[in-house]
Design a protein around this motif. Structure first.
Motif, mmCIF file in Angstrom:
data_model
loop_
_atom_site.group_PDB
_atom_site.id
_atom_site.type_symbol
_atom_site.label_atom_id
_atom_site.label_comp_id
_atom_site.label_asym_id
_atom_site.label_seq_id
_atom_site.Cartn_x
_atom_site.Cartn_y
_atom_site.Cartn_z
ATOM 1 N N ALA A 10 3.256 -22.306 -33.855
ATOM 2 C CA ALA A 10 3.848 -21.289 -34.382
ATOM 3 C C ALA A 10 4.096 -21.386 -35.915
ATOM 4 C CB ALA A 10 5.281 -21.150 -33.657
ATOM 5 N N LEU A 11 4.290 -22.321 -36.345
ATOM 6 C CA LEU A 11 4.218 -22.713 -37.747
ATOM 7 C C LEU A 11 2.918 -22.466 -38.417
ATOM 8 C CD1 LEU A 11 6.494 -26.161 -37.725
ATOM 9 C CD2 LEU A 11 7.244 -24.240 -38.522
ATOM 10 N N VAL A 12 1.946 -22.819 -37.811
ATOM 11 C CA VAL A 12 0.563 -22.655 -38.438
ATOM 12 C C VAL A 12 0.590 -21.006 -38.461
ATOM 13 C CG1 VAL A 12 -1.841 -22.593 -38.100
ATOM 14 C CG2 VAL A 12 -0.647 -24.564 -37.728
ATOM 15 N N ASN A 18 2.300 -16.303 -44.369
ATOM 16 C CA ASN A 18 2.703 -16.492 -45.803
ATOM 17 C C ASN A 18 1.441 -16.527 -46.517
ATOM 18 O OD1 ASN A 18 4.878 -17.170 -47.571
ATOM 19 N ND2 ASN A 18 4.013 -19.013 -47.655
ATOM 20 N N TRP A 19 0.533 -17.389 -46.428
ATOM 21 C CA TRP A 19 -0.663 -17.108 -47.544
ATOM 22 C C TRP A 19 -1.314 -15.899 -47.366
ATOM 23 C CZ3 TRP A 19 -1.939 -20.097 -51.015
ATOM 24 C CH2 TRP A 19 -1.610 -21.637 -51.020
ATOM 25 N N GLY A 20 -1.578 -15.072 -46.228
ATOM 26 C CA GLY A 20 -1.894 -13.667 -46.215
ATOM 27 C C GLY A 20 -0.925 -12.896 -47.163
ATOM 28 N N LEU A 21 0.170 -12.962 -47.357
ATOM 29 C CA LEU A 21 1.231 -12.234 -48.116
ATOM 30 C C LEU A 21 0.847 -12.695 -49.605
ATOM 31 C CD1 LEU A 21 4.413 -12.164 -46.305
ATOM 32 C CD2 LEU A 21 2.915 -10.325 -46.401
ATOM 33 N N LEU A 29 6.606 -15.615 -49.113
ATOM 34 C CA LEU A 29 7.719 -15.400 -48.264
ATOM 35 C C LEU A 29 8.771 -16.303 -48.119
ATOM 36 C CD1 LEU A 29 9.149 -13.212 -46.303
ATOM 37 C CD2 LEU A 29 7.797 -14.067 -44.529
ATOM 38 N N VAL A 30 7.980 -17.763 -48.049
ATOM 39 C CA VAL A 30 8.782 -18.893 -47.683
ATOM 40 C C VAL A 30 9.740 -18.832 -48.962
ATOM 41 C CG1 VAL A 30 8.850 -21.341 -47.511
ATOM 42 C CG2 VAL A 30 7.424 -19.629 -46.190
ATOM 43 N N ALA A 31 9.285 -19.070 -50.161
ATOM 44 C CA ALA A 31 10.027 -19.333 -51.514
ATOM 45 C C ALA A 31 11.006 -18.101 -51.492
ATOM 46 C CB ALA A 31 8.918 -19.200 -52.596
ATOM 47 N N LEU A 44 10.217 -28.402 -47.644
ATOM 48 C CA LEU A 44 10.243 -28.940 -46.201
ATOM 49 C C LEU A 44 9.354 -28.008 -45.315
ATOM 50 C CD1 LEU A 44 11.170 -31.003 -43.997
ATOM 51 C CD2 LEU A 44 13.240 -29.274 -43.703
ATOM 52 N N ILE A 45 9.388 -26.838 -45.373
ATOM 53 C CA ILE A 45 8.718 -25.858 -44.629
ATOM 54 C C ILE A 45 7.369 -26.199 -44.921
ATOM 55 C CG2 ILE A 45 8.338 -23.342 -44.236
ATOM 56 C CD1 ILE A 45 10.983 -24.180 -43.022
ATOM 57 N N TYR A 46 6.894 -26.167 -46.104
ATOM 58 C CA TYR A 46 5.527 -26.212 -46.590
ATOM 59 C C TYR A 46 4.885 -27.468 -45.694
ATOM 60 C CZ TYR A 46 6.235 -22.764 -50.346
ATOM 61 O OH TYR A 46 6.717 -21.511 -50.823
#
Length: 114
Positions: A10-12, A18-21, A29-31, A44-46
């Motif tokens: 799920a995290l992958v 995120n990398w697609g965006l 998106l995470v930032a 931490l998410i990264y």
């Protein structure tokens, strides 16, 4: 271990989205959700996404079957069938290919009967 692998997958997937965006729209998106790329929670998410990618590398070397689906049969051969594969069929008897490829055999056999 199965739960850890599902969380890692799920995290992958989250990391891939995120990398697609980032690639398509230059939008992280995470930032945006966790307060910038240098924020502690974003880092931490990264880190968790990166570790999950390493865990998911084990899928390339996994020989287990899918345990959730009872009707699923794994395409992976076990050690016994890999050593002695079964090429037999139960559809019909094997045809006499020698007669098909060597028509002179039929003439030879007919000559013996005379």
């Amino acid at each position: 271990m199965n739960t850890l692998r599902k969380i890692a997958l799920a995290l992958v997937i989250i990391g891939a989205v995120n990398w697609g965006l980032i690639g398509l729209f230059r939008f992280d998106l995470v930032a945006a959700i966790f307060g910038g790329q240098t924020a502690g929670l974003s880092r931490l998410i990264y880190t968790l996404v990166g570790l999950s990618g390493l865990i998911c590398l084990s899928y390339f070397f996994d020989r287990e079957t899918v345990e959730d689906d009872e009707n699923f049969t794994s395409p992976v051969l076990d050690e016994r069938s890999a050593v002695r594969p079964n090429y037999g069929t139960e559809f019909a008897e094997d045809p006499d290919l020698d007669l098909a490829f060597n028509p002179s055999r039929d003439a030879y056999e007919n000559k013996e009967e005379e």
